[in-house]
Motif scaffolding. Structure first.
Motif, PDB file in Angstrom:
ATOM      1  N   ALA A  18       0.826  -1.206   0.000  1.00 34.63           N
ATOM      2  CA  ALA A  18       0.000   0.000   0.000  1.00 34.63           C
ATOM      3  C   ALA A  18       0.864   1.260   0.000  1.00 34.63           C
ATOM      4  CB  ALA A  18      -0.946  -0.008   1.203  1.00 34.63           C
ATOM      5  N   THR A  19       1.938   1.243   0.757  1.00 38.16           N
ATOM      6  CA  THR A  19       2.826   2.411   0.783  1.00 38.16           C
ATOM      7  C   THR A  19       3.521   2.586  -0.565  1.00 38.16           C
ATOM      8  OG1 THR A  19       3.163   2.129   3.157  1.00 38.16           O
ATOM      9  CG2 THR A  19       4.783   3.462   1.979  1.00 38.16           C
ATOM     10  N   ALA A  20       4.075   1.503  -1.088  1.00 40.38           N
ATOM     11  CA  ALA A  20       4.747   1.575  -2.389  1.00 40.38           C
ATOM     12  C   ALA A  20       3.759   1.942  -3.493  1.00 40.38           C
ATOM     13  CB  ALA A  20       5.432   0.240  -2.701  1.00 40.38           C
ATOM     14  N   GLY A  21       2.560   1.388  -3.437  1.00 41.66           N
ATOM     15  CA  GLY A  21       1.542   1.706  -4.438  1.00 41.66           C
ATOM     16  C   GLY A  21       1.135   3.162  -4.402  1.00 41.66           C
ATOM     17  N   THR A  22       0.970   3.699  -3.205  1.00 43.12           N
ATOM     18  CA  THR A  22       0.609   5.107  -3.072  1.00 43.12           C
ATOM     19  C   THR A  22       1.722   5.992  -3.618  1.00 43.12           C
ATOM     20  OG1 THR A  22      -0.790   4.646  -1.168  1.00 43.12           O
ATOM     21  CG2 THR A  22      -0.044   6.921  -1.432  1.00 43.12           C
ATOM     22  N   LEU A  23       2.960   5.641  -3.321  1.00 46.14           N
ATOM     23  CA  LEU A  23       4.093   6.412  -3.854  1.00 46.14           C
ATOM     24  C   LEU A  23       4.161   6.307  -5.372  1.00 46.14           C
ATOM     25  CD1 LEU A  23       6.823   5.599  -1.168  1.00 46.14           C
ATOM     26  CD2 LEU A  23       5.613   7.772  -1.507  1.00 46.14           C
ATOM     27  N   ALA A  24       3.921   5.117  -5.920  1.00 45.67           N
ATOM     28  CA  ALA A  24       3.976   4.929  -7.373  1.00 45.67           C
ATOM     29  C   ALA A  24       2.887   5.731  -8.081  1.00 45.67           C
ATOM     30  CB  ALA A  24       3.849   3.439  -7.718  1.00 45.67           C
ATOM     31  N   VAL A  25       1.671   5.686  -7.556  1.00 48.29           N
ATOM     32  CA  VAL A  25       0.566   6.432  -8.170  1.00 48.29           C
ATOM     33  C   VAL A  25       0.824   7.936  -8.064  1.00 48.29           C
ATOM     34  CG1 VAL A  25      -1.905   6.965  -7.972  1.00 48.29           C
ATOM     35  CG2 VAL A  25      -1.123   4.590  -7.851  1.00 48.29           C
ATOM     36  N   THR A  26       1.352   8.373  -6.932  1.00 47.00           N
ATOM     37  CA  THR A  26       1.650   9.800  -6.754  1.00 47.00           C
ATOM     38  C   THR A  26       2.761  10.244  -7.700  1.00 47.00           C
ATOM     39  OG1 THR A  26       0.919   9.679  -4.457  1.00 47.00           O
ATOM     40  CG2 THR A  26       2.326  11.549  -5.056  1.00 47.00           C
ATOM     41  N   ALA A  27       3.797   9.422  -7.862  1.00 44.76           N
ATOM     42  CA  ALA A  27       4.878   9.757  -8.790  1.00 44.76           C
ATOM     43  C   ALA A  27       4.355   9.814 -10.227  1.00 44.76           C
ATOM     44  CB  ALA A  27       6.009   8.737  -8.673  1.00 44.76           C
ATOM     45  N   LEU A 103      -2.453  -1.575  -9.108  1.00 45.51           N
ATOM     46  CA  LEU A 103      -2.243  -1.809 -10.538  1.00 45.51           C
ATOM     47  C   LEU A 103      -3.398  -1.219 -11.350  1.00 45.51           C
ATOM     48  CD1 LEU A 103      -0.860  -5.465 -10.526  1.00 45.51           C
ATOM     49  CD2 LEU A 103       0.398  -3.376 -11.120  1.00 45.51           C
ATOM     50  N   GLY A 104      -4.604  -1.332 -10.827  1.00 45.50           N
ATOM     51  CA  GLY A 104      -5.760  -0.734 -11.500  1.00 45.50           C
ATOM     52  C   GLY A 104      -5.651   0.776 -11.598  1.00 45.50           C
ATOM     53  N   LEU A 105      -5.211   1.406 -10.514  1.00 47.33           N
ATOM     54  CA  LEU A 105      -5.032   2.858 -10.546  1.00 47.33           C
ATOM     55  C   LEU A 105      -3.959   3.264 -11.550  1.00 47.33           C
ATOM     56  CD1 LEU A 105      -5.281   3.759  -6.747  1.00 47.33           C
ATOM     57  CD2 LEU A 105      -6.930   4.305  -8.553  1.00 47.33           C
ATOM     58  N   LEU A 106      -2.864   2.525 -11.590  1.00 48.18           N
ATOM     59  CA  LEU A 106      -1.799   2.842 -12.553  1.00 48.18           C
ATOM     60  C   LEU A 106      -2.261   2.586 -13.985  1.00 48.18           C
ATOM     61  CD1 LEU A 106       1.276   1.436 -10.603  1.00 48.18           C
ATOM     62  CD2 LEU A 106       0.834   3.849 -11.156  1.00 48.18           C
ATOM     63  N   ALA A 107      -3.050   1.552 -14.187  1.00 49.90           N
ATOM     64  CA  ALA A 107      -3.574   1.269 -15.528  1.00 49.90           C
ATOM     65  C   ALA A 107      -4.502   2.397 -15.981  1.00 49.90           C
ATOM     66  CB  ALA A 107      -4.322  -0.065 -15.525  1.00 49.90           C
ATOM     67  N   LEU A 108      -5.331   2.891 -15.090  1.00 52.68           N
ATOM     68  CA  LEU A 108      -6.258   3.970 -15.429  1.00 52.68           C
ATOM     69  C   LEU A 108      -5.558   5.316 -15.588  1.00 52.68           C
ATOM     70  CD1 LEU A 108      -9.254   3.030 -13.122  1.00 52.68           C
ATOM     71  CD2 LEU A 108      -9.118   2.800 -15.613  1.00 52.68           C
TER      72      LEU A 108
END
Length: 177
Positions: A18-27, A103-108
């Motif tokens: 969740a932390t890495a995902g939040t950072l990835a989506v924010t980046a 992954l869904g957020l990054l795909a969108l």
């Protein structure tokens, strides 16, 4: 005491994802906003400073749409933050579930980027008589990240189907009814 260890390990994995995902989506969103509002205008109209580009766009009655770009590109990080908070509060979130959401957020993200960049691209096109396409190469990593996320979602879905089919007692003939 031993039964707490697997639960704690799963919980730690969920929080790390969740932390890495939040950072990835924010980046992703930050790069998207910088690409739309700074990198692409500078690449589309080389030789002019960003302030000069913005002045020319405004003089033509157009706008780079900074508030709408920032609003659109903030959607992903806000949703990612919601997933992070849910993962931190709820013990029912699994590592796989958290990963799928990010992954869904990054795909969108590709769709949001395209929508957010459309207006500014057209403003540049109308003002300078150029194409409204991306001139800076930095949209490429965004689209590739979204593509990789879609492929990962497909791979995880296929893996889930194959795992269920290989479970003892699984009847293949009733799988698709």
């Amino acid at each position: 005491m031993m039964t707490d260890l697997p639960q704690r390990s799963t919980r730690t994995r969920v929080l790390v994802i969740a932390t890495a995902g939040t950072l990835a989506v924010t980046a992703y969103a930050a790069l998207g906003a910088v690409q739309i509002l700074w990198l692409n205008p500078r690449a589309a109209v080389p030789g002019l400073a960003l302030t000069e580009i913005a002045d020319e766009v405004a003089a033509a009655g157009e706008s780079l749409g900074t508030p709408s770009v920032i609003a659109a590109m903030s959607l992903g990080p806000l949703l990612a933050l919601g997933v992070l908070i849910r993962a931190a509060v709820r013990t029912t979130v699994t590592p796989r579930g958290a990963l799928l959401q990010y992954l869904g957020l990054l795909a969108l993200g590709a769709f949001v980027y395209f929508a957010a960049s459309f207006g500014p691209g057209m403003a540049l096109a109308d003002t300078f008589g150029i194409s409204g396409a991306d001139y800076s190469p930095w949209a490429g990593p965004l689209y590739l990240t979204s593509l990789a996320s879609i492929l990962a979602l497909i791979a995880i879905a296929v893996d889930g189907v194959l795992r269920r089919r290989s479970e003892p007692g699984h009847n293949v003939s009733t799988s698709f009814r």
